[in-house]
Scaffold this active site. Structure first.
Site: not given
Length: 483
Positions: A27, A101, A174, A325, A352, A356, A398
């Protein structure tokens, strides 16, 4: 090659240097690129995700210089240059998202502010990611773009958005952040309506808005976070910013110290309370405390320390809607807790880098107990010792790191496909974990007795075949409903 993890029975000891937050880095760099003048951002991220963002911005004409531990960013209008950086080629109008992403979702709308047509693309498997909801909303805003089957590559024309009324599902934060970042530069005011009555991952949207305001941009939202109002024709102003520590990266070391006898110092992390941390994943700290992780502040350094004599964690009931996440690493911790942990509102976590929720069912292959419904994951603490097994990371950083931490409590070796996926978000993961006593390395599974019958090497199987083989193995041993 695969990541080979061997069970660790020794005491963990040492220090971990916690990297800066990639969420803030993305950001800050994007906002600084939009602000005419110089912004100095303290805290350099070496994650591949952020490097792809830097390469994209440089190709769009933003001058970004790394000086010591700072980014010096000269922002202004996007004008394509002949810079070639991490696969982005400004003069050719090619912007490479790699497998980030965040970079894609933030930059697909902002690419309309460039001075020539731009094509946003990425790695092969990344180009299978559907982004219809975001693309449709950007079109409502007046962004001129097209994409085959609503997936990358996305071709964006250099036409300034007009603004107006925009609707989008609140599935992924997002997507909302991508709309918010481009809206101030539209010709007219923009109103974004979140449909479906729910905004997932609200802390990440909150971070975007707070940081936009630091760079002089105006954004207002209703109390329910379902309507956002952004005046058009705004100009960002330069701002100097210090990036905080990354709780998401710290979580893997915290989990390791929580499931082994340990004495580990976390340099860069100065609190273990959510209320004292500016990070969208800060809730992890309170959740870890609730599970029984013995945090303290080191008197000499002022950083967080875990001194753990050993013992079981406590089961937990978690609403994952705001913190998607964290599911993989929390599921790992739940495997070593007393009782059954419930993870609710997990449907969006299937969108994701991988599904996941299903990926973490591979805990069953190690001897754990996990089951799923469409919108929940349940993990029961293992009744007996775990045993190493061949697993797939699905090329998801992850998933790779979370399963690797779980495997450090298993007898015998565990192998994981796509062993370098951790570099996407935590480049020093392997070095960091081995530095405190865990046994992980890159190896050839053909040399491991436990992997004689399963080989996921990329030379022998396609990406899809490797993933399907892992799923088939897990399905065969897990009596659950697969979604």
């Amino acid at each position: 090659m695969q990541l080979v993890v061997r069970g660790t029975t020794t005491h963990l000891e040492g220090e971990l240097d916690i990297p800066v937050s990639k969420y803030h880095a993305h950001r800050a760099l994007v906002l600084a690129s939009l602000a005419p003048g110089r912004s100095v951002i303290t805290g350099v991220s070496t994650t591949r995700q952020v490097e792809w963002t830097v390469g994209t911005l440089r190709a769009l004409g933003t001058k970004i210089t790394v000086v010591g531990n700072t980014y010096v960013v000269e922002g202004g209008p996007y004008k394509a240059t002949d810079v070639v950086d991490h696969g982005s080629k400004g003069a050719e109008g090619l912007l490479n998202m790699g497998s980030s992403g965040t970079t894609l979702y933030f930059m697909v709308g902002l690419a309309s502010l460039a001075d020539q047509p731009m094509t946003l693309t990425g790695m092969k498997y990344f180009r299978r990611r559907p982004i219809k909801a975001l693309l449709d909303s950007l079109k409502q805003m007046g962004v001129q773009l097209d994409a085959d089957e609503d997936r990358p590559p996305v071709h964006v024309q250099p036409v300034r958005p007009r603004g107006g009324e925009v609707s989008i599902a609140g599935t992924l934060s997002q997507w909302i952040s991508g709309l918010l970042l481009v809206a101030p530069f539209a010709e007219n005011d923009t109103v974004i309506h979140v449909t479906g009555g729910t905004l997932n991952e609200q802390p990440y949207v909150d971070l975007t808005i707070r940081m936009m305001r630091l760079w002089g941009l105006t954004v207002e939202h209703d109390d329910d976070w379902l309507t956002f109002r952004i005046p058009g024709n705004q100009t960002a102003t330069p701002h100097d910013y210090v990036i905080p520590a990354d709780i998401g990266s710290a979580a893997f070391g915290i989990a390791a110290a929580a499931i082994h006898p340990s004495n580990v110092l976390f340099r860069g992390l100065s609190t273990f309370k959510t209320s004292e941390t500016d990070h969208p994943e800060s809730e992890f700290l309170d959740l870890a405390s609730e599970m029984g992780v013995p945090f303290s502040l080191d008197e000499e350094t002022g950083y967080v320390r875990i001194v753990n004599p050993g013992g079981r964690l406590k089961a937990i009931d978690i609403d994952c809607q705001p913190i998607p996440d964290l599911l993989p690493i929390l599921a790992t911790m739940a495997t070593f807790a007393e009782g059954t942990s419930s993870f609710r509102n997990v449907g969006h976590i299937r969108l994701k880098e991988s599904d996941r929720v299903s990926a973490m069912l591979q805990l069953n292959n190690l001897g754990g107990t996990a089951d799923q419904t469409q919108d929940e994951l349940h993990v029961t603490g293992a009744a007996g010792p775990l045993t190493g097994a061949p697993l797939s990371s699905f090329n998801d950083h992850r998933v790779l790191m979370s399963l690797a931490i779980a495997a450090t409590r298993a007898a015998g070796p565990t192998t994981l496909t796509y062993p370098r996926a951790y570099r996407i978000s935590y480049p020093t993961f392997l070095e960091a974990m081995t530095s405190i006593g865990l046994d992980l390395d890159m190896g050839d599974p053909k040399n491991l007795e436990s992997a004689e019958n399963v080989d996921f090497e990329r030379d022998d199987l396609t990406e899809d075949a490797a993933m399907q083989q892992a799923l088939s193995s897990c399905r065969a041993s897990t009596p659950i409903r697969w979604c």
